[in-house]
Write an enzyme that holds these catalytic residues in place. Structure first.
Site, PDB file in Angstrom:
ATOM      1  N   GLY A 125       0.794  -1.245   0.000  1.00  0.00           N
ATOM      2  CA  GLY A 125       0.000   0.000   0.000  1.00  0.00           C
ATOM      3  C   GLY A 125       0.812   1.273   0.000  1.00  0.00           C
ATOM      4  O   GLY A 125       1.442   1.626  -0.996  1.00  0.00           O
TER       5      GLY A 125
ATOM      6  N   LYS B 282       2.226 -10.374  -4.119  1.00  0.00           N
ATOM      7  CA  LYS B 282       3.137  -9.272  -3.801  1.00  0.00           C
ATOM      8  C   LYS B 282       4.589  -9.743  -3.834  1.00  0.00           C
ATOM      9  O   LYS B 282       5.478  -9.017  -4.294  1.00  0.00           O
ATOM     10  CB  LYS B 282       2.760  -8.680  -2.442  1.00  0.00           C
ATOM     11  CG  LYS B 282       1.415  -7.939  -2.500  1.00  0.00           C
ATOM     12  CD  LYS B 282       0.851  -7.625  -1.122  1.00  0.00           C
ATOM     13  CE  LYS B 282      -0.456  -6.842  -1.217  1.00  0.00           C
ATOM     14  NZ  LYS B 282      -1.193  -6.797   0.056  1.00  0.00           N
TER      15      LYS B 282
HETATM   16  P1  NDP Z   1     -13.397  -1.408  -4.433  1.00  0.00           P
HETATM   17  O1  NDP Z   1     -14.104  -2.695  -4.554  1.00  0.00           O
HETATM   18  O2  NDP Z   1     -13.602  -0.582  -3.222  1.00  0.00           O
HETATM   19  O3  NDP Z   1     -13.773  -0.495  -5.704  1.00  0.00           O
HETATM   20  C1  NDP Z   1     -13.830  -0.989  -6.994  1.00  0.00           C
HETATM   21  C2  NDP Z   1     -14.370   0.096  -7.899  1.00  0.00           C
HETATM   22  O4  NDP Z   1     -14.288  -0.360  -9.234  1.00  0.00           O
HETATM   23  C3  NDP Z   1     -15.824   0.486  -7.654  1.00  0.00           C
HETATM   24  O5  NDP Z   1     -15.975   1.866  -7.827  1.00  0.00           O
HETATM   25  C4  NDP Z   1     -16.578  -0.277  -8.738  1.00  0.00           C
HETATM   26  O6  NDP Z   1     -17.748   0.407  -9.202  1.00  0.00           O
HETATM   27  C5  NDP Z   1     -15.566  -0.282  -9.856  1.00  0.00           C
HETATM   28  N1  NDP Z   1     -15.673  -1.458 -10.723  1.00  0.00           N
HETATM   29  C6  NDP Z   1     -15.502  -2.754 -10.378  1.00  0.00           C
HETATM   30  N2  NDP Z   1     -15.610  -3.542 -11.475  1.00  0.00           N
HETATM   31  C7  NDP Z   1     -15.847  -2.720 -12.502  1.00  0.00           C
HETATM   32  C8  NDP Z   1     -16.062  -2.929 -13.894  1.00  0.00           C
HETATM   33  N3  NDP Z   1     -16.019  -4.139 -14.441  1.00  0.00           N
HETATM   34  N4  NDP Z   1     -16.290  -1.849 -14.691  1.00  0.00           N
HETATM   35  C9  NDP Z   1     -16.321  -0.605 -14.151  1.00  0.00           C
HETATM   36  N5  NDP Z   1     -16.122  -0.337 -12.849  1.00  0.00           N
HETATM   37  C10 NDP Z   1     -15.888  -1.395 -12.033  1.00  0.00           C
HETATM   38  O7  NDP Z   1     -11.829  -1.721  -4.658  1.00  0.00           O
HETATM   39  P2  NDP Z   1     -10.588  -1.048  -3.914  1.00  0.00           P
HETATM   40  O8  NDP Z   1     -10.605   0.407  -4.137  1.00  0.00           O
HETATM   41  O9  NDP Z   1     -10.484  -1.568  -2.531  1.00  0.00           O
HETATM   42  O10 NDP Z   1      -9.363  -1.725  -4.722  1.00  0.00           O
HETATM   43  C11 NDP Z   1      -8.989  -1.326  -6.011  1.00  0.00           C
HETATM   44  C12 NDP Z   1      -7.650  -1.974  -6.372  1.00  0.00           C
HETATM   45  O11 NDP Z   1      -6.651  -1.521  -5.488  1.00  0.00           O
HETATM   46  C13 NDP Z   1      -7.631  -3.507  -6.277  1.00  0.00           C
HETATM   47  O12 NDP Z   1      -6.818  -4.022  -7.294  1.00  0.00           O
HETATM   48  C14 NDP Z   1      -7.009  -3.758  -4.923  1.00  0.00           C
HETATM   49  O13 NDP Z   1      -6.365  -5.011  -4.838  1.00  0.00           O
HETATM   50  C15 NDP Z   1      -6.003  -2.651  -4.883  1.00  0.00           C
HETATM   51  N6  NDP Z   1      -5.601  -2.259  -3.529  1.00  0.00           N
HETATM   52  C16 NDP Z   1      -6.560  -1.951  -2.616  1.00  0.00           C
HETATM   53  C17 NDP Z   1      -6.191  -1.535  -1.364  1.00  0.00           C
HETATM   54  C18 NDP Z   1      -7.207  -1.146  -0.335  1.00  0.00           C
HETATM   55  O14 NDP Z   1      -6.814  -0.705   0.743  1.00  0.00           O
HETATM   56  N7  NDP Z   1      -8.505  -1.263  -0.613  1.00  0.00           N
HETATM   57  C19 NDP Z   1      -4.759  -1.443  -0.970  1.00  0.00           C
HETATM   58  C20 NDP Z   1      -3.826  -1.745  -2.044  1.00  0.00           C
HETATM   59  C21 NDP Z   1      -4.254  -2.160  -3.267  1.00  0.00           C
HETATM   60  P3  NDP Z   1     -18.998   0.769  -8.252  1.00  0.00           P
HETATM   61  O15 NDP Z   1     -18.509   1.871  -7.357  1.00  0.00           O
HETATM   62  O16 NDP Z   1     -20.063   1.231  -9.176  1.00  0.00           O
HETATM   63  O17 NDP Z   1     -19.327  -0.485  -7.519  1.00  0.00           O
HETATM   64  N1  HSE Z   2      -6.060  -7.292   1.369  1.00  0.00           N
HETATM   65  C1  HSE Z   2      -4.812  -6.614   1.510  1.00  0.00           C
HETATM   66  C2  HSE Z   2      -4.297  -6.781   2.926  1.00  0.00           C
HETATM   67  C3  HSE Z   2      -4.917  -5.122   1.255  1.00  0.00           C
HETATM   68  O1  HSE Z   2      -4.998  -7.290   3.809  1.00  0.00           O
HETATM   69  O2  HSE Z   2      -3.159  -6.390   3.160  1.00  0.00           O
HETATM   70  C4  HSE Z   2      -4.467  -4.683  -0.090  1.00  0.00           C
HETATM   71  O3  HSE Z   2      -3.253  -5.157  -0.520  1.00  0.00           O
END
Ligand code: NDP
Ligand code: HSE
Length: 430
Positions: free
Chosen positions: A134, A205
């Protein structure tokens, strides 16, 4: 001042974090970088969804072409998650000559080589700092600041969910299921916790860390992977008694062109800096042949910490927009001269807990089976007494995985042995 226009794919936790950080730090961004970063379009799934942040009219869209076909958008940031759809979005963006930033570790571990080659062919940058740990700037540090070193070892707590669960089990003596339920209730663990608790996320990772750190052609399937479901309060109590903390570690080492890559629960010396990493925090411990030991510590997830890394990449891309060779950090999957050591040939120390009948001679028979296979023991503990089965715990010296596995198969056959309750690898300070 340079104006930079972003197309965001996804407006969930991280996407909204990026929005909030740009709003919160607009002046700092401008002062520190000379860039005026704005988000022009955001792709989402569902326009009807209620959102805490409501961007201006026409910014949210469900049509990705509005982003790919917009020539004023220079950088596409992929934050939708998953692999297939995310891959095709990134490919399309690259095809359109846009620079790309992603936080998607699963995508990079599986398709990093392909995406890197595509980006290179099109002369665009692909950056992914947020994909590992992150908010911790570990990838750029390995790729740039540490590039005068040969990296010899990378050991990371790179999954916050499992670190939270193990910390809770150790602090409160609760079982895995109860700790998982609390992690889910607090929003750390997903409803389907498989990716975190079975070690897939950490293995993704580690694949990225190893490709950068060891400049080797790593295939995700070559990473040995074991999760934390089998850890019990009894194992954690023994760990404490023996002077260890239990952590899910992602471990990569390189020696003479041979690479070890493994993700598994680990007993680690209480004095090791990784043992002090608690709750949902992440840390990556790196050893370089010039710099020695380093540790990077911080938040591995969450809206603002992850957005900090995503924005760092956006700034890096923006500052290289006008350079002739813009590929900033590169997953080097091409070096096939380096080989990944099969798990059975790796060497470490082991904690092994048997449940045995409490009878004279049992300890001796088990100990001599270890000795017969050339496995040297460093400590033995037996707890309890009586009619039922009692735990009998061995810590071995450093030994080959295949010798330990062979020993265990033989010990399992002994009449007095009820169960091989657990095997956990041990990392010491040396
Ligand atoms: P979320 O599930 O919170 O958000 C996903 C977003 O993508 C939503 O806005 C959703 O739309 C949109 N979405 C999903 N599928 C589609 C699609 N097929 N077409 C268009 N829009 C789509 O995910 P995160 O923000 O948690 O994670 C995003 C990425 O970051 C992932 O790869 C995750 O592994 C990575 N990540 C996340 C971390 C975290 O702390 N959450 C930390 C580090 C990496 P809608 O809002 O309409 O549902
Ligand atoms: N699911 C992950 C964790 C967060 O628990 O560390 C994003 O990499």
């Amino acid at each position: 001042m340079e104006k930079i226009k972003i197309g965001l794919l996804g407006f969930g936790t991280v996407g909204q974090g990026v929005w909030k950080t740009i709003e919160m730090n607009r002046d700092e961004l401008l002062k520190n970088t000379g860039l005026q970063i704005s988000i022009s379009k955001i792709l989402i799934n569902n326009l009807e969804k209620k959102r805490d942040i409501v961007p201006g009219a026409g910014v949210l869209t469900t049509n990705p072409e509005e982003i790919f076909e917009d020539d004023s958008i220079q950088i596409v940031v992929e934050l939708v998650g998953g692999t297939d759809q995310a891959k095709s979005y990134l490919e399309k963006a690259i095809e359109k000559g846009k620079h790309v930033v992603t936080a998607n570790k699963a995508l990079l571990a599986l398709y990093g080589k392909e995406l890197t080659e595509k980006a290179e062919t099109k002369g665009v940058q692909l950056r992914y700092e947020a994909s590992v740990a992150g908010g911790i700037p570990i990838l750029q540090s390995i790729q740039e600041s540490l590039s005068a070193n040969r990296i010899e070892r990378i050991m990371g707590i790179v999954n916050g969910t499992t670190n939270y669960i193990l910390t809770k089990m150790s602090r409160e003596g609760v079982g895995f299921e109860d700790a998982l339920a609390e992690a889910q209730q607090k929003g750390y663990a997903e409803a389907d916790p498989t990716a975190d608790v079975d070690g897939y996320d950490a293995a993704h990772k580690l694949t990225i860390l190893a490709a950068l750190g060891f400049k080797a052609g790593i295939d995700f399937q070559q990473v040995y992977r074991e999760g934390i479901r089998r850890i019990t309060p009894t194992d954690i109590e023994f760990a404490e008694e023996l002077g260890y903390a239990v952590k899910l570690l992602a471990i990569g080492t390189e020696k003479e062109g041979k690479i070890e890559l493994r993700v598994h629960p680990t007993f680690i010396d209480k004095d090791h800096p990784l043992a002090a990493v608690k709750d949902a925090f992440n840390a990556v411990f790196v050893e370089g042949n010039a710099v020695g030991e380093l540790m990077f510590y911080g938040k591995g997830a969450g809206d603002l910490p992850t957005a900090s890394a995503v924005l760092g990449d956006i700034i890096g891309v923006s500052q290289n927009l006008h350079h002739p060779h813009p590929q900033a950090y590169k997953l080097d999957f091409s070096n096939s001269a380096k080989t990944v050591v099969p798990m059975e040939d790796t060497q470490t120390a082991y904690y092994i807990r048997f449940m045995v009948k409490d009878r004279p001679g049992v300890l001796g028979r088990i100990a001599s089976t270890f000795g017969g296979n050339g496995v040297s023991l460093s400590s033995v503990i037996q707890k309890g007494e009586g009619e039922g089965a009692v735990p009998l715990v061995f810590i071995t010296h450093k030994t080959k995985e295949s010798s330990v596995q062979k020993t265990i198969r033989q010990i399992k056959e002994l009449e007095a042995v009820q169960e091989v309750a657990n095997l956990i690898r041990v990392e010491s300070l040396s």
